[in-house]
Write a protein that holds these residues in place. Structure first.
Motif, PDB file in Angstrom:
ATOM      1  N   SER A  38     -28.760  38.794  59.573  1.00  0.00           N
ATOM      2  CA  SER A  38     -28.810  38.114  58.275  1.00  0.00           C
ATOM      3  C   SER A  38     -27.657  37.120  58.142  1.00  0.00           C
ATOM      4  CB  SER A  38     -28.798  39.127  57.125  1.00  0.00           C
ATOM      5  OG  SER A  38     -27.785  40.071  57.323  1.00  0.00           O
ATOM      6  N   SER A  39     -26.468  37.488  58.637  1.00  0.00           N
ATOM      7  CA  SER A  39     -25.375  36.518  58.527  1.00  0.00           C
ATOM      8  C   SER A  39     -25.663  35.298  59.401  1.00  0.00           C
ATOM      9  CB  SER A  39     -24.034  37.153  58.915  1.00  0.00           C
ATOM     10  OG  SER A  39     -24.095  37.689  60.209  1.00  0.00           O
ATOM     11  N   VAL A  88     -17.650  40.628  62.129  1.00  0.00           N
ATOM     12  CA  VAL A  88     -17.633  42.100  62.105  1.00  0.00           C
ATOM     13  C   VAL A  88     -18.848  42.635  62.862  1.00  0.00           C
ATOM     14  CG1 VAL A  88     -17.877  44.107  60.589  1.00  0.00           C
ATOM     15  CG2 VAL A  88     -16.328  42.257  59.955  1.00  0.00           C
ATOM     16  N   TRP A 105     -28.781  44.146  61.787  1.00  0.00           N
ATOM     17  CA  TRP A 105     -29.241  43.377  60.620  1.00  0.00           C
ATOM     18  C   TRP A 105     -28.107  42.639  59.939  1.00  0.00           C
ATOM     19  CZ3 TRP A 105     -33.676  41.914  61.347  1.00  0.00           C
ATOM     20  CH2 TRP A 105     -34.712  42.761  61.770  1.00  0.00           C
ATOM     21  N   LEU A 106     -26.899  43.192  60.047  1.00  0.00           N
ATOM     22  CA  LEU A 106     -25.752  42.446  59.516  1.00  0.00           C
ATOM     23  C   LEU A 106     -25.568  41.158  60.333  1.00  0.00           C
ATOM     24  CD1 LEU A 106     -23.467  42.502  57.455  1.00  0.00           C
ATOM     25  CD2 LEU A 106     -22.038  43.679  59.124  1.00  0.00           C
ATOM     26  N   ALA A 143     -29.377  54.568  63.015  1.00  0.00           N
ATOM     27  CA  ALA A 143     -29.220  53.780  61.781  1.00  0.00           C
ATOM     28  C   ALA A 143     -28.042  52.819  61.883  1.00  0.00           C
ATOM     29  CB  ALA A 143     -29.040  54.715  60.589  1.00  0.00           C
ATOM     30  N   MET A 186     -35.608  50.001  57.201  1.00  0.00           N
ATOM     31  CA  MET A 186     -35.505  49.272  55.931  1.00  0.00           C
ATOM     32  C   MET A 186     -34.188  49.561  55.230  1.00  0.00           C
ATOM     33  SD  MET A 186     -37.273  47.120  54.233  1.00  0.00           S
ATOM     34  CE  MET A 186     -37.234  46.341  52.640  1.00  0.00           C
ATOM     35  N   LYS A 187     -33.802  50.891  55.293  1.00  0.00           N
ATOM     36  CA  LYS A 187     -32.563  51.240  54.614  1.00  0.00           C
ATOM     37  C   LYS A 187     -31.370  50.564  55.291  1.00  0.00           C
ATOM     38  CE  LYS A 187     -30.336  55.244  53.303  1.00  0.00           C
ATOM     39  NZ  LYS A 187     -30.224  56.579  53.894  1.00  0.00           N
ATOM     40  N   SER A 188     -31.375  50.531  56.627  1.00  0.00           N
ATOM     41  CA  SER A 188     -30.225  49.894  57.298  1.00  0.00           C
ATOM     42  C   SER A 188     -30.195  48.404  57.010  1.00  0.00           C
ATOM     43  CB  SER A 188     -30.267  50.122  58.803  1.00  0.00           C
ATOM     44  OG  SER A 188     -31.273  50.981  59.173  1.00  0.00           O
ATOM     45  N   PHE A 189     -31.378  47.816  56.855  1.00  0.00           N
ATOM     46  CA  PHE A 189     -31.428  46.391  56.541  1.00  0.00           C
ATOM     47  C   PHE A 189     -30.807  46.120  55.167  1.00  0.00           C
ATOM     48  CE2 PHE A 189     -33.774  42.723  54.719  1.00  0.00           C
ATOM     49  CZ  PHE A 189     -33.253  41.750  55.551  1.00  0.00           C
ATOM     50  N   ILE A 214     -18.610  41.894  52.068  1.00  0.00           N
ATOM     51  CA  ILE A 214     -17.637  41.280  52.991  1.00  0.00           C
ATOM     52  C   ILE A 214     -17.342  39.838  52.571  1.00  0.00           C
ATOM     53  CG2 ILE A 214     -17.238  40.508  55.365  1.00  0.00           C
ATOM     54  CD1 ILE A 214     -18.849  42.916  56.320  1.00  0.00           C
ATOM     55  N   ARG A 225     -28.900  49.786  63.874  1.00  0.00           N
ATOM     56  CA  ARG A 225     -29.775  48.872  63.135  1.00  0.00           C
ATOM     57  C   ARG A 225     -28.996  48.157  62.050  1.00  0.00           C
ATOM     58  NH1 ARG A 225     -33.876  52.382  60.808  1.00  0.00           N
ATOM     59  NH2 ARG A 225     -32.692  54.136  61.634  1.00  0.00           N
ATOM     60  N   PHE A 226     -28.069  48.888  61.428  1.00  0.00           N
ATOM     61  CA  PHE A 226     -27.214  48.255  60.422  1.00  0.00           C
ATOM     62  C   PHE A 226     -26.437  47.083  61.045  1.00  0.00           C
ATOM     63  CE2 PHE A 226     -22.803  47.993  58.913  1.00  0.00           C
ATOM     64  CZ  PHE A 226     -23.018  47.579  57.607  1.00  0.00           C
ATOM     65  N   MET A 248     -28.732  48.051  53.585  1.00  0.00           N
ATOM     66  CA  MET A 248     -27.288  48.322  53.683  1.00  0.00           C
ATOM     67  C   MET A 248     -26.571  47.111  54.266  1.00  0.00           C
ATOM     68  SD  MET A 248     -26.316  51.743  53.238  1.00  0.00           S
ATOM     69  CE  MET A 248     -25.367  52.319  54.635  1.00  0.00           C
ATOM     70  N   ALA A 249     -27.195  46.488  55.262  1.00  0.00           N
ATOM     71  CA  ALA A 249     -26.576  45.318  55.895  1.00  0.00           C
ATOM     72  C   ALA A 249     -26.428  44.190  54.890  1.00  0.00           C
ATOM     73  CB  ALA A 249     -27.405  44.867  57.095  1.00  0.00           C
ATOM     74  N   LEU A 250     -27.457  43.997  54.049  1.00  0.00           N
ATOM     75  CA  LEU A 250     -27.375  42.943  53.041  1.00  0.00           C
ATOM     76  C   LEU A 250     -26.241  43.213  52.057  1.00  0.00           C
ATOM     77  CD1 LEU A 250     -30.990  41.845  52.066  1.00  0.00           C
ATOM     78  CD2 LEU A 250     -29.384  40.845  53.687  1.00  0.00           C
ATOM     79  N   ALA A 282     -23.575  45.005  52.653  1.00  0.00           N
ATOM     80  CA  ALA A 282     -22.311  44.784  53.375  1.00  0.00           C
ATOM     81  C   ALA A 282     -22.009  43.297  53.475  1.00  0.00           C
ATOM     82  CB  ALA A 282     -22.390  45.403  54.770  1.00  0.00           C
ATOM     83  N   LEU A 283     -23.057  42.523  53.713  1.00  0.00           N
ATOM     84  CA  LEU A 283     -22.898  41.073  53.841  1.00  0.00           C
ATOM     85  C   LEU A 283     -22.263  40.490  52.582  1.00  0.00           C
ATOM     86  CD1 LEU A 283     -23.979  38.713  55.773  1.00  0.00           C
ATOM     87  CD2 LEU A 283     -25.752  38.451  54.070  1.00  0.00           C
ATOM     88  N   GLY A 320     -36.943  48.011  62.913  1.00  0.00           N
ATOM     89  CA  GLY A 320     -37.391  48.311  61.559  1.00  0.00           C
ATOM     90  C   GLY A 320     -37.221  49.785  61.245  1.00  0.00           C
TER      91      GLY A 320
END
Ligand code: HEM
Lengths: 43, 394
Positions: free
Chosen positions: B173-174, B221, B169-170, B162, A1-4, A14, B165-166, A6-8, A10-11, B363
């Motif tokens: 989601s993009s 990226v 998900w980047l 982590a 969940m945390k990486s998700f 960026i 997974r980061f 973080m990804a948002l 970053a999205l 997850g």
């Protein structure tokens, strides 16, 4: 969940910085197909 | 009497042109070398016509009269010759406009591009994406959720760190946002404007364009991150052949052995890298118009290899006008994106509702030990051989 999350984050970071950079170097795709300078509207 | 003759003579001379008009104009000579009815009919049908009789007729400076003679100052090209040269993009144009495509005044590609984009392209999108969703629904109805067969152990092993997974998900989601905003742009004129009106679509379109253009960088990226994170686990080897021969155990039978990624996942990985890379490249070419020309050179190379002829096709068009480069970039960008989206639908299905225990890998980063033994037996064994890697689930 945390990486998700973080990804948002970053999205968003960026995307906004990409936009700022592109604006800074004055790059717009519509500029490439239109000419603003030296347009003579009437005589 | 003389007057009567005069009248008859007048009628006769007036009538001759109307005879001439009724004559069927089906030979080039009959039209004085211009296009004839047949050409016009064929063009209206959208059939191919050889219009070299016009396109090559753009004047010949070599046979020009001396400048002191009548019409000599025209340099061997009449005004109609000049207009034909403009029509076929063969004129030598100079302009003070400094944009790349400014010297192309007319180009033919625009019309076929437009009609493909608002017709067949939309159909491809609907059939490809809709068909994939239907197939996945059928699969779910027939096979249901793929369960973990054995007894669950309650122990988990680490599958993705982590950072991995980061990256995933980047990318995910993009990609999803790019897919939605891209489809909004593709279906705007034909579907969204008729459905919601110009006002609403204008807002949607402006927003979509901003989001699509700027999120693209996050996708690129992320593509680089997952490439470097996972490429070593995705090199093909012999276990993949066995896995593919048994279709991954999907249609009954034991799960074939697999390392960290099975052959199906390797196919997903390489599709994402290759198609995603190609989408990025054509996208950059669209974002910086006329700066990155990918197609003219490719087409001429393929022509020189004789590849189109091998499939019974004509040579691919070359050279391309700057606008045509952009049109091909747009078509390529959309079609490859649609194909990758269809593949990703299947991936999302299997990574979530389609398979018990799969989602936890992305997850939480940890998977049930029994899931790992069933789906990735070789990898699971390697990890479990190092005792530090297994832990009780609390
Ligand atoms: C909500 C959407 C998504 C979900 C739920 C999801 C789920 C997952 C899961 C659970 C895995 C790990 C599989 C394993 O443990 O072996 C995975 C891997 C992966 N994902 Fe996704 N994913 C999603 C979207 C995407 C998108 C949009 C892309 C690319 C554009 C993508 C690319 C990949 C790749 C390349 C892998 C590694 C290879 C593979 O496992 O097939 N994912 N995903």
């Amino acid at each position: 969940m945390k990486s998700f999350l973080m990804a948002l984050v970053a999205l968003i970071v960026i995307s906004i910085s990409a936009n700022l950079v592109l604006q800074k170097i004055d790059l717009s795709s519509s500029n490439a197909s239109t000419s603003f300078g030296n347009v003579r509207i009437s005589d | 009497m003389l007057r009567l003759f005069g009248l008859l003579a007048l009628m006769w001379t007036l009538a001759v042109p109307s005879f001439a008009q009724e004559m069927p104009a089906d030979t080039r000579a009959a039209t004085g070398g211009a296009q004839n009815l047949e050409d016009i009919m064929r063009r209206q049908e959208g059939a191919k016509i050889d219009d070299s009789f016009r396109s090559d007729l753009t004047g010949d400076p070599d046979v020009a009269a001396a400048t002191t003679d009548q019409l000599g100052t025209l340099g061997g090209a009449s005004d109609p010759d000049l207009w034909r040269a403009l029509r076929y993009n063969a004129a030598d144009i100079t302009t003070q406009v400094r944009t790349p495509a400014a010297t192309t005044l007319m180009q033919d590609g625009g019309m076929s591009w437009l009609s493909f984009r608002e017709g067949p392209m939309l159909k491809i999108a609907v059939y490809l994406l809709g068909g994939t969703l239907l197939l996945l629904t059928f699969f779910y109805l027939i096979r249901g959720r793929l369960r973990i067969h054995g007894e669950k152990t309650g122990r988990t092993i680490v599958r993705f760190k982590a950072f991995e997974r980061f990256g995933h998900w980047l990318l995910a989601s993009s990609f999803i946002v790019l897919g939605i905003t891209g489809l909004i742009s593709l279906f705007g004129r034909k579907v969204l404007i008729p459905a919601f009106g110009h006002e609403t679509f204008s807002f949607l379109a402006v927003m979509s364009k901003w989001v699509h253009n700027n999120i693209s960088w996050a996708f690129m990226v992320a593509l680089v991150i997952i490439f470097f994170a996972w490429v070593v686990h995705n090199l093909p080897d012999r276990t993949d052949l066995r896995w593919l021969a048994r279709a991954g155990g999907l249609f009954g039978g034991e799960h074939p052995p697999a390392k960290k990624f099975n052959a199906g996942q390797k196919l997903i990985f390489w599709s994402v890298i290759v198609l995603g890379g190609s989408i990025s490249l054509s996208g950059l070419s669209l974002l910086f118009p006329f700066e990155i020309n990918l197609f003219g050179h490719t087409f001429s190379t393929l022509n020189s290899w004789g590849l189109p002829n091998l499939f019974g096709l004509n040579d691919l068009p070359y050279p391309l006008s700057p606008q045509e480069e952009m049109q091909f970039a747009q078509l390529w960008h959309s079609i490859v994106s649609l194909v990758l989206t269809a593949i990703i639908f299947a991936h999302i299905y299997l990574g979530s509702v389609g398979m018990e225990g799969a989602f936890d890998a992305m997850g939480k980063g940890e998977v049930e030990e029994q899931w790992a033994r069933e789906h990735h037996s070789i990898w699971a064994q390697e990890v479990l051989d190092e005792p530090a890697n297994s832990k009780e689930n609390t």
